[in-house]
Design a protein around this motif. Structure first.
Motif, PDB file in Angstrom:
ATOM      1  N   VAL A  85       0.815  -1.221   0.000  1.00 24.78           N
ATOM      2  CA  VAL A  85       0.000   0.000   0.000  1.00 24.78           C
ATOM      3  C   VAL A  85       0.849   1.271   0.000  1.00 24.78           C
ATOM      4  CG1 VAL A  85      -1.943  -1.121   1.126  1.00 24.78           C
ATOM      5  CG2 VAL A  85      -0.175  -0.051   2.532  1.00 24.78           C
ATOM      6  N   GLU A  86       2.111   1.153  -0.350  1.00 23.39           N
ATOM      7  CA  GLU A  86       3.022   2.301  -0.400  1.00 23.39           C
ATOM      8  C   GLU A  86       3.060   3.043   0.933  1.00 23.39           C
ATOM      9  OE1 GLU A  86       3.367   4.622  -4.139  1.00 23.39           O
ATOM     10  OE2 GLU A  86       1.492   3.625  -4.692  1.00 23.39           O
ATOM     11  N   GLY A  87       3.291   2.287   1.997  1.00 25.12           N
ATOM     12  CA  GLY A  87       3.356   2.899   3.314  1.00 25.12           C
ATOM     13  C   GLY A  87       4.781   3.091   3.785  1.00 25.12           C
ATOM     14  N   THR A  88       4.924   3.303   5.080  1.00 24.53           N
ATOM     15  CA  THR A  88       6.238   3.465   5.686  1.00 24.53           C
ATOM     16  C   THR A  88       6.519   2.268   6.586  1.00 24.53           C
ATOM     17  OG1 THR A  88       5.290   4.686   7.555  1.00 24.53           O
ATOM     18  CG2 THR A  88       6.056   5.972   5.653  1.00 24.53           C
ATOM     19  N   HIS A  89       7.781   2.101   6.937  1.00 28.01           N
ATOM     20  CA  HIS A  89       8.129   1.020   7.844  1.00 28.01           C
ATOM     21  C   HIS A  89       7.443   1.253   9.192  1.00 28.01           C
ATOM     22  CE1 HIS A  89      10.988  -1.003   5.283  1.00 28.01           C
ATOM     23  NE2 HIS A  89      11.593   0.142   5.023  1.00 28.01           N
ATOM     24  N   ARG A  90       6.795   0.222   9.707  1.00 27.84           N
ATOM     25  CA  ARG A  90       6.013   0.349  10.935  1.00 27.84           C
ATOM     26  C   ARG A  90       6.837   0.062  12.176  1.00 27.84           C
ATOM     27  NH1 ARG A  90       0.352  -2.501  10.452  1.00 27.84           N
ATOM     28  NH2 ARG A  90       0.012  -1.096  12.218  1.00 27.84           N
TER      29      ARG A  90
END
Length: 231
Positions: A85-90
């Protein structure tokens, strides 16, 4: 033991041609223990695949404390959902031991998912297992006291009776939602009952059956409601 991309569950049924395409664009690196592989909030534009060693996933709480989410051993891929989903590292990933890591560009992974049904099916199964494990951990934090949670963790992680505490007792506590002090109290209680032996950076399980029985206990009050403990 150093693994390959083919050992990763989501790529296990990928054909030789598909594996060669991924290996051609993969960037492999070796890092010493303590190396930060990525930081929480960084763009997740690559799939990080652990091929050798162990990595700790952690986040920082609002009061500045590190919360250890997990300590994973190779082979494993991190942040698959955010990649989709084109997110950031959690979470911040830190090498607990010397590691070998492969970085796969997001576009290459998405192409494999789109063109290879086996990859998509395996990925769905992996994500479902992740959700199930998270649900179980949240449930345990509510219905089990610390001793039961520690016992369950030891039984789950026991290998030939030995359980390595790669992130120490504090790391174990962070994984099960308890403090280091309460974890130490539970371990010392188990040791006095000769269920375990506490060593340097590890715990030896001496009576797995007894620990399993403890792990199944869920304390409740007189009215039958679950009693929640805050540690």
């Amino acid at each position: 033991m150093t693994h390959t991309l083919a050992d990763l569950p989501m790529f296990r049924e990928l054909g030789q041609e598909g594996l060669r395409r991924l290996e051609a664009v993969a960037r492999s690196r070796r890092y010493p223990a303590g190396q930060v592989l990525c930081t929480e909030g960084d763009p997740a534009d690559q799939l990080i695949v652990l091929l050798d060693g162990r990595v700790k996933a952690g986040r920082v709480s609002v009061d500045g404390r590190e919360v250890v989410l997990a300590v994973d051993a190779a082979p494993v891929a991190f942040d698959k959902t955010t990649l989709l989903v084109e997110g950031t590292h959690r979470a911040t990933l830190t090498a607990v031991t010397p590691v070998e890591v492969a970085y796969l560009p997001r576009v290459a992974v998405l192409e494999a998912i789109a063109t290879e049904p086996s990859v998509a099916a395996r990925l769905m199964r992996t994500l479902a297992e992740t959700v199930r494990d998270l649900d179980e951990r949240l449930t345990d934090a509510v219905v089990l006291d610390v001793s039961a949670r520690v016992a369950k963790w030891l039984v789950r992680h026991s290998e030939d009776g030995r359980v390595r505490l790669h992130a120490g007792q504090a790391g174990l506590g962070a994984e099960i939602g308890a403090t280091r002090v309460s974890v130490n109290r539970a371990l010392r209680s188990f040791e006095r009952r000769e269920l375990v032996e506490i060593g340097d950076g590890e715990v030896t399980v001496k009576d797995a059956e007894a620990l399993a029985r403890i792990a199944k206990t869920a304390p409740a009050d007189a009215g039958g409601k679950v009693r929640r403990k805050y540690e």
